[in-house]
Design an enzyme around this catalytic site. Sequence first.
Site, PDB file in Angstrom:
ATOM      1  N   LYS A 130     -12.964  21.549  38.401  1.00 29.60           N
ATOM      2  CA  LYS A 130     -14.032  21.304  39.367  1.00 29.60           C
ATOM      3  C   LYS A 130     -13.869  22.209  40.580  1.00 29.60           C
ATOM      4  O   LYS A 130     -12.748  22.425  41.061  1.00 29.60           O
ATOM      5  CB  LYS A 130     -13.995  19.832  39.791  1.00 29.60           C
ATOM      6  N   SER A 160     -19.716  13.276  41.636  1.00 29.33           N
ATOM      7  CA  SER A 160     -19.920  14.688  41.937  1.00 29.33           C
ATOM      8  C   SER A 160     -19.270  15.636  40.939  1.00 29.33           C
ATOM      9  O   SER A 160     -19.385  16.857  41.060  1.00 29.33           O
ATOM     10  CB  SER A 160     -19.367  14.995  43.331  1.00 29.33           C
ATOM     11  N   SER A 182     -16.625   9.586  41.261  1.00 31.83           N
ATOM     12  CA  SER A 182     -17.067  10.933  40.894  1.00 31.83           C
ATOM     13  C   SER A 182     -16.517  11.451  39.576  1.00 31.83           C
ATOM     14  O   SER A 182     -17.011  12.450  39.058  1.00 31.83           O
ATOM     15  CB  SER A 182     -16.723  11.929  42.013  1.00 31.83           C
TER      16      SER A 182
END
Length: 470
Positions: A75, A150, A174
């Site tokens: 990420k 996210s 997330s």
Amino acid sequence: MLNAAQLVASFRRHTLSPVEVMCAVLDRATRLDPRVNGLCGIDEEGALTAACEAEERWAKRSPCGPLDGVPVSVKDLVAVRGMPTRYGSLTARADLEHTDAPAVARLRQAGAILFGKTTTSEFGNKIVTDSPLTGVTRNPWDTRRSSGGSSGGSAVAVALGMGPLSLATDGGGSIRIPACWSGVVGFKPSFGLVPAGSASSFVALSSLGPIARCVEDAALMLGVMAGPASADPFAGVERGRDYRTGLADSIAGLRIAFSPQPTGVTVDPSIAACVRRAVLLLEALGARVEEVEVRPLAGYRESKMHSIQWAVSFARRVREMSAVQRTRLDPDVRELAQFGEQVSTAAFVDALAARHTLVQEMAGFFEEYDLLVTPVFHMGPPHVPGLPEALRMAPPLTSWCNQTGQPAVSVPCGLTDEGLPAGLQIISARGADAVVLRVARAYESARGPFPAPPPMADAVEHTAPVGCPS
């Protein structure tokens, strides 16, 4: 699409090579990612070089670690040497990182091929993945909908076979929410188990963890990353544990609390039905299941303890930016920071006090029960673009685990009436990560294989990546 453990077994038998696998991943990224936007950067040359090196080690039967030759994405909140960390933000510089974040360094030492960065909402601010820098990330099951956030890019990459593993972050759900909506496994470890480095926040909410296609892979990846880092004052656990040990043990006799409608949230009936069927499977495996009301969480949603701490952390981040940078922010980030600036000292202290109380009360709850199971989210993914007003509060079924620092996993548990994945959330006491994974594995085995997303008829025409045979 083979999982990480299967890839390693194939490398050992010489029935597959790391170069073949890396080329296949790059090919899938070339064809599929334009439809979903899960990857925001690929180091193709570095990945192929690393794959060749891994292939040479396997040829000599001397792998450097348990993930040697396995493609892993990261990420874009976490530093990877040789790639920029952009945080989904136009305010971030595109300079290449000179060092890996601690967890990334451990993956690299274990032989993982860190081939790309995955999309995130700006600074990981919300539960859908869109940002001024990279735009909207779409759901692999229905591209009209959000992937969740996210860590949406990580979930999408794994769901579509653009690598079997991805390193993600979870500050309120997330990891678990996009894993749920994308039909993959997402594990948020106990706080501090995996060193967060610069991806941590001063309010100590975010954890680093794996997104994978199966529980075994999540356990494998966790074992590689877990353990304290010298620069991480919050980490306090030993290194060297293999979380696959005992993973297949029986769950008979475990005391499982089941909360079908937690904290007064109305759960979509088709999601509730999927979760209830999963709970019946756990009961059939010998667990002692009791449907309960989790009293410590009764007033959680109204307390706003998570929203207050989260907003204050963003206010602090934005306060350090120039006026020009602030104009380039996602309006949702500006709004969150403005809310944080308005939080009084008394309200912030009250939120911390409420958090302390919740930690104590949930510790007591987990003296009576070994685990708690709930839905991951009360509804399916919203349509893109944007975030509906009703979803702008802290996710009520996941964010409290960040307040208490407890381990929690999302495991796919069926398809809703709309044909979209639903997720079972399994939670335990802080430090009981192995128990969470064992129950998740037991359920996953009893459930059987979970389907992959439907084929994308309008995927981009195949073009072989540079360096790979067409």
